[in-house]
Design a protein around this motif. Structure first.
Motif, PDB file in Angstrom:
ATOM      1  N   ALA A  43      70.447  39.615  42.158  1.00  0.00           N
ATOM      2  CA  ALA A  43      70.337  40.989  42.653  1.00  0.00           C
ATOM      3  C   ALA A  43      68.871  41.361  42.774  1.00  0.00           C
ATOM      4  O   ALA A  43      68.016  40.797  42.090  1.00  0.00           O
ATOM      5  N   ASP A  44      68.595  42.314  43.635  1.00  0.00           N
ATOM      6  CA  ASP A  44      67.225  42.805  43.791  1.00  0.00           C
ATOM      7  C   ASP A  44      66.886  43.851  42.733  1.00  0.00           C
ATOM      8  O   ASP A  44      65.724  44.130  42.490  1.00  0.00           O
ATOM      9  N   ASP A  45      67.899  44.417  42.110  1.00  0.00           N
ATOM     10  CA  ASP A  45      67.708  45.513  41.165  1.00  0.00           C
ATOM     11  C   ASP A  45      68.371  45.174  39.832  1.00  0.00           C
ATOM     12  O   ASP A  45      69.554  44.844  39.783  1.00  0.00           O
ATOM     13  N   MET A  46      67.612  45.258  38.741  1.00  0.00           N
ATOM     14  CA  MET A  46      68.128  44.907  37.416  1.00  0.00           C
ATOM     15  C   MET A  46      69.290  45.802  37.002  1.00  0.00           C
ATOM     16  O   MET A  46      70.265  45.343  36.419  1.00  0.00           O
ATOM     17  N   ASP A  47      69.206  47.105  37.300  1.00  0.00           N
ATOM     18  CA  ASP A  47      70.293  48.012  36.932  1.00  0.00           C
ATOM     19  C   ASP A  47      71.588  47.636  37.656  1.00  0.00           C
ATOM     20  O   ASP A  47      72.674  47.693  37.071  1.00  0.00           O
ATOM     21  N   GLU A  48      71.479  47.254  38.913  1.00  0.00           N
ATOM     22  CA  GLU A  48      72.655  46.835  39.691  1.00  0.00           C
ATOM     23  C   GLU A  48      73.251  45.553  39.113  1.00  0.00           C
ATOM     24  O   GLU A  48      74.465  45.419  38.977  1.00  0.00           O
ATOM     25  N   LEU A  49      72.390  44.623  38.742  1.00  0.00           N
ATOM     26  CA  LEU A  49      72.840  43.370  38.133  1.00  0.00           C
ATOM     27  C   LEU A  49      73.611  43.649  36.839  1.00  0.00           C
ATOM     28  O   LEU A  49      74.718  43.140  36.634  1.00  0.00           O
ATOM     29  N   LEU A  50      73.036  44.461  35.969  1.00  0.00           N
ATOM     30  CA  LEU A  50      73.676  44.738  34.686  1.00  0.00           C
ATOM     31  C   LEU A  50      74.969  45.535  34.857  1.00  0.00           C
ATOM     32  O   LEU A  50      75.934  45.316  34.111  1.00  0.00           O
ATOM     33  N   ALA A  51      75.021  46.416  35.833  1.00  0.00           N
ATOM     34  CA  ALA A  51      76.263  47.151  36.111  1.00  0.00           C
ATOM     35  C   ALA A  51      77.354  46.192  36.592  1.00  0.00           C
ATOM     36  O   ALA A  51      78.520  46.323  36.205  1.00  0.00           O
ATOM     37  N   VAL A  65      86.861  39.065  24.637  1.00  0.00           N
ATOM     38  CA  VAL A  65      86.223  38.561  25.856  1.00  0.00           C
ATOM     39  C   VAL A  65      84.837  38.030  25.512  1.00  0.00           C
ATOM     40  O   VAL A  65      84.073  38.673  24.793  1.00  0.00           O
ATOM     41  N   SER A  66      84.525  36.846  26.033  1.00  0.00           N
ATOM     42  CA  SER A  66      83.195  36.259  25.868  1.00  0.00           C
ATOM     43  C   SER A  66      82.436  36.391  27.176  1.00  0.00           C
ATOM     44  O   SER A  66      82.923  35.981  28.233  1.00  0.00           O
ATOM     45  N   THR A  67      81.251  36.985  27.104  1.00  0.00           N
ATOM     46  CA  THR A  67      80.377  37.089  28.276  1.00  0.00           C
ATOM     47  C   THR A  67      79.023  36.526  27.914  1.00  0.00           C
ATOM     48  O   THR A  67      78.414  36.925  26.924  1.00  0.00           O
ATOM     49  N   LYS A  68      78.586  35.586  28.742  1.00  0.00           N
ATOM     50  CA  LYS A  68      77.260  34.986  28.563  1.00  0.00           C
ATOM     51  C   LYS A  68      76.456  35.280  29.813  1.00  0.00           C
ATOM     52  O   LYS A  68      76.918  35.072  30.928  1.00  0.00           O
ATOM     53  N   LEU A  69      75.231  35.755  29.609  1.00  0.00           N
ATOM     54  CA  LEU A  69      74.355  36.092  30.715  1.00  0.00           C
ATOM     55  C   LEU A  69      72.990  35.488  30.453  1.00  0.00           C
ATOM     56  O   LEU A  69      72.409  35.686  29.384  1.00  0.00           O
ATOM     57  N   LYS A  70      72.506  34.764  31.402  1.00  0.00           N
ATOM     58  CA  LYS A  70      71.149  34.206  31.334  1.00  0.00           C
ATOM     59  C   LYS A  70      70.382  34.763  32.525  1.00  0.00           C
ATOM     60  O   LYS A  70      70.825  34.638  33.672  1.00  0.00           O
ATOM     61  N   ILE A  71      69.242  35.385  32.245  1.00  0.00           N
ATOM     62  CA  ILE A  71      68.445  36.008  33.306  1.00  0.00           C
ATOM     63  C   ILE A  71      67.123  35.270  33.446  1.00  0.00           C
ATOM     64  O   ILE A  71      66.399  35.076  32.471  1.00  0.00           O
ATOM     65  N   ASP A  72      66.823  34.879  34.668  1.00  0.00           N
ATOM     66  CA  ASP A  72      65.527  34.307  35.024  1.00  0.00           C
ATOM     67  C   ASP A  72      64.907  35.302  36.004  1.00  0.00           C
ATOM     68  O   ASP A  72      65.285  35.359  37.162  1.00  0.00           O
ATOM     69  N   HIS A  73      63.987  36.114  35.523  1.00  0.00           N
ATOM     70  CA  HIS A  73      63.467  37.243  36.281  1.00  0.00           C
ATOM     71  C   HIS A  73      62.047  36.961  36.762  1.00  0.00           C
ATOM     72  O   HIS A  73      61.109  36.989  35.973  1.00  0.00           O
ATOM     73  N   TYR A  74      61.903  36.699  38.054  1.00  0.00           N
ATOM     74  CA  TYR A  74      60.575  36.550  38.654  1.00  0.00           C
ATOM     75  C   TYR A  74      60.063  37.947  38.976  1.00  0.00           C
ATOM     76  O   TYR A  74      60.546  38.589  39.895  1.00  0.00           O
ATOM     77  N   ASP A  78      59.361  37.057  44.907  1.00  0.00           N
ATOM     78  CA  ASP A  78      60.780  36.997  45.235  1.00  0.00           C
ATOM     79  C   ASP A  78      61.120  35.526  45.433  1.00  0.00           C
ATOM     80  O   ASP A  78      60.552  34.858  46.293  1.00  0.00           O
ATOM     81  N   LEU A  79      62.024  35.017  44.620  1.00  0.00           N
ATOM     82  CA  LEU A  79      62.424  33.614  44.712  1.00  0.00           C
ATOM     83  C   LEU A  79      63.935  33.557  44.606  1.00  0.00           C
ATOM     84  O   LEU A  79      64.500  33.800  43.547  1.00  0.00           O
ATOM     85  N   ALA A  80      64.586  33.280  45.726  1.00  0.00           N
ATOM     86  CA  ALA A  80      66.048  33.200  45.750  1.00  0.00           C
ATOM     87  C   ALA A  80      66.508  31.948  45.019  1.00  0.00           C
ATOM     88  O   ALA A  80      65.770  30.966  44.902  1.00  0.00           O
ATOM     89  N   VAL A  81      67.733  31.990  44.528  1.00  0.00           N
ATOM     90  CA  VAL A  81      68.258  30.844  43.775  1.00  0.00           C
ATOM     91  C   VAL A  81      68.264  29.576  44.625  1.00  0.00           C
ATOM     92  O   VAL A  81      68.024  28.487  44.109  1.00  0.00           O
ATOM     93  N   GLU A  82      68.511  29.710  45.911  1.00  0.00           N
ATOM     94  CA  GLU A  82      68.498  28.537  46.789  1.00  0.00           C
ATOM     95  C   GLU A  82      67.120  27.879  46.822  1.00  0.00           C
ATOM     96  O   GLU A  82      67.007  26.661  46.912  1.00  0.00           O
ATOM     97  N   GLU A  83      66.066  28.696  46.755  1.00  0.00           N
ATOM     98  CA  GLU A  83      64.710  28.161  46.767  1.00  0.00           C
ATOM     99  C   GLU A  83      64.422  27.332  45.519  1.00  0.00           C
ATOM    100  O   GLU A  83      63.689  26.348  45.577  1.00  0.00           O
TER     101      GLU A  83
END
Length: 100
Positions: A43-51, A65-74, A78-83
């Motif tokens: 996501a481009d916005d951290m608040d949107e990602l967390l929501a 419920v188990s939720t695992k989140l790993k954030i790599d924040h550039y 701007d570096l897309a995951v495909e890059e």
């Protein structure tokens, strides 16, 4: 990287609950790709990602419920995951997957 799943819930339909979590992402301005063990979410916005993560978590109908989140924040580029994959594949000189 996002992983959401019911735990200790024999009555829960595991695949259906995971599908529910993935479907919840559609209501947000995020890009995602599901893999066997996790979903890559961007996501481009951290608040949107967390929501979106919260909605995915809350969509699972199970007592635990188990939720695992790993954030790599550039923060500077701007570096897309495909890059990220493209960079590794450039070093490999091939795709970063096998045909086996």
């Amino acid at each position: 990287m996002l992983s959401v799943a019911p735990l200790d819930s024999p009555a829960a339909d595991f695949d259906a609950e995971i599908a529910s979590a993935i479907d919840a992402l559609e209501d947000f301005d995020v890009r995602y790709e599901t893999h066997p063990m996790e979903t890559t979410i961007e996501a481009d916005d951290m608040d949107e990602l967390l929501a979106a993560v919260k909605a995915a978590h809350e969509s699972v109908d199970a007592p635990r419920v188990s939720t695992k989140l790993k954030i790599d924040h550039y923060r500077e580029d701007d570096l897309a995951v495909e890059e990220k994959v493209d960079r590794v594949e450039a070093h490999l000189g091939r795709e970063a997957s096998s045909d086996r």
